[in-house]
Enzyme design. Structure first.
Site, mmCIF file in Angstrom:
data_model
loop_
_atom_site.group_PDB
_atom_site.id
_atom_site.type_symbol
_atom_site.label_atom_id
_atom_site.label_comp_id
_atom_site.label_asym_id
_atom_site.label_seq_id
_atom_site.Cartn_x
_atom_site.Cartn_y
_atom_site.Cartn_z
ATOM 1 N N CYS A 114 -16.083 52.629 -5.952
ATOM 2 C CA CYS A 114 -15.752 52.170 -7.306
ATOM 3 C C CYS A 114 -16.901 52.347 -8.292
ATOM 4 C CB CYS A 114 -15.314 50.709 -7.281
ATOM 5 S SG CYS A 114 -13.773 50.468 -6.393
ATOM 6 N N HIS A 250 -15.976 48.298 -14.830
ATOM 7 C CA HIS A 250 -15.043 48.715 -13.785
ATOM 8 C C HIS A 250 -13.892 47.719 -13.766
ATOM 9 C CE1 HIS A 250 -13.206 49.852 -10.122
ATOM 10 N NE2 HIS A 250 -13.679 48.862 -9.396
ATOM 11 N N ASN A 280 -6.792 48.606 -9.963
ATOM 12 C CA ASN A 280 -8.128 49.124 -9.655
ATOM 13 C C ASN A 280 -7.985 50.592 -9.260
ATOM 14 O OD1 ASN A 280 -10.614 49.810 -8.582
ATOM 15 N ND2 ASN A 280 -10.833 47.949 -7.355
#
Ligand code: ACO
Length: 323
Positions: A114, A250, A280
């Protein structure tokens, strides 16, 4: 004069299929209410069977090139952040290079889960500052729907697919924090936390594997590490929270986003939030958020941005840039 890596184009691609939280209620012991209240996620996009990380990355790259008005033959490098490359090798970046019809230059993938786009931006910045490239396509693209265990309610409701891209170009600045472009970066990893977030497959198992996550443990690390890396990057850039126009975090969980903004002393009005619509998307989440925020008219030329991300590894980092 100081060389700066300036964003001259941004774009994104989202697969057509949108899956609302309620769809999971049919197959799992979960509810729309649980997913919304624990993560902030309302829906996500899933790739069609014929779509791949490289095909979505190519679409996002084309959009960024179009905004910049740059011909692909003038691009020197493609840096693609992903943990879900189409194949073990070659890199998804070289597949993008081929799909774009780019005849020269070089392309490679970056794998920091990520945090991948932050790592990719930092590396592309280094390529530009060291004179190895003048124009770099920096892409984040993921097909996390292909590594979900659809029986695991604690992970499969959280992730989505998509791609975002920016074109970075070398421009002269005067070496101050007023310059456009990347002003500072901060990268970190700590491999001792491997078991908190990983995929249980790969060349050592002969399977693709599924994502496994101790979500509450990752959560505990996230807020403190994200605020710390953003603060370090801001100090390196010679700016403070009062100078920041936008946090572009993020997009994993609205509670992490809110907690980090609070620690940084910035109100949610100055935070770009897309997690409700994308879930996500790992390395794609920041360039997707940049592109959507640009399209919404939130981010404008000259605005000062801090991006921050954390993911498997653990790996985490931040970039300060003036749009
Ligand atoms: N529906 C209903 N209940 C659920 C679901 C679900 N989909 N998933 C888990 N639960 C249950 C659990 O089983 C647990 O039940 P129990 O108390 O009976 O054991 C309960 O809900 C609480 O579970 P927690 O995991 O403690 O819930 P938490 O509030 O921590 O939220 C979440 C979970 C959303 C995963 C959160 O921890 C999170 O966002 N973590 C960070 C994720 C992240 O940022 N990852 C990094 C990036 S990802 C990457 O790098 C690939």
């Amino acid at each position: 004069m100081t060389l700066r890596a300036v964003v001259t184009g941004v774009g994104h691609y989202l697969p057509e299929r949108v899956v609302e939280n309620a769809e999971f209620e049919k197959s799992l012991d979960t509810t729309d209410e649980w997913i919304r209240s624990r993560s902030g996620i309302e829906r996500r996009h899933f790739a069609a069977p014929d779509e791949t990380t490289s095909s979505m990355a190519t679409a996002a790259a084309r959009a960024a090139l179009e905004m910049a008005g740059t011909d692909v033959q003038d691009v020197d490098a493609v840096v693609l952040a992903t943990s879900t490359a189409d194949l073990t090798f070659p890199s998804a970046a070289t597949m993008v290079q081929a799909q774009l019809g780019m005849k020269t230059g070089f392309a490679f993938d970056i794998q920091a889960v990520c945090a991948g786009f932050v790592f990719a931006l930092s590396n592309a910045n280094a390529l530009i500052l060291s004179g190895q490239a003048r124009r770099v396509l920096v892409i984040g693209a993921e097909t996390f729907s292909r590594i979900m265990d659809w029986t695991d309610r604690s992970t499969c409701v959280l992730f989505g697919d998509g791609a975002g891209a920016v074109l970075l170009e070398a421009q002269d600045g005067d070496g101050t924090a007023q310059d456009r472009g990347i002003l500072s970066t901060d990268l970190n990893s700590d491999g001792s936390h491997r078991d908190l977030l990983y995929v249980d497959g790969g060349v050592s198992t002969g399977t693709t594997g599924y994502l496994r996550m101790q979500g509450n443990q990752v959560f505990r690390h996230a807020v403190s590490k994200l605020a710390a890396t953003a603060t370090t990057a801001m100090e390196r850039a010679g700016v403070s929270d009062g100078d920041i126009d936008w946090i572009v975090p993020h997009q994993a969980n609205i509670r992490i986003i809110e907690g980090t903004a609070k620690k940084l002393g910035l109100p949610m009005e100055q935070v770009v939030v897309t997690v409700q619509d994308h879930g996500n998307t790992s390395a794609a989440s920041i360039p997707l958020a940049l592109s959507v925020a640009h399209a919404r008219g939130q981010i404008k030329r000259g605005d000062l941005l801090v991006t921050e991300a954390i993911g498997g590894g653990l790996a985490w980092g931040a970039v300060v840039l003036r749009w």
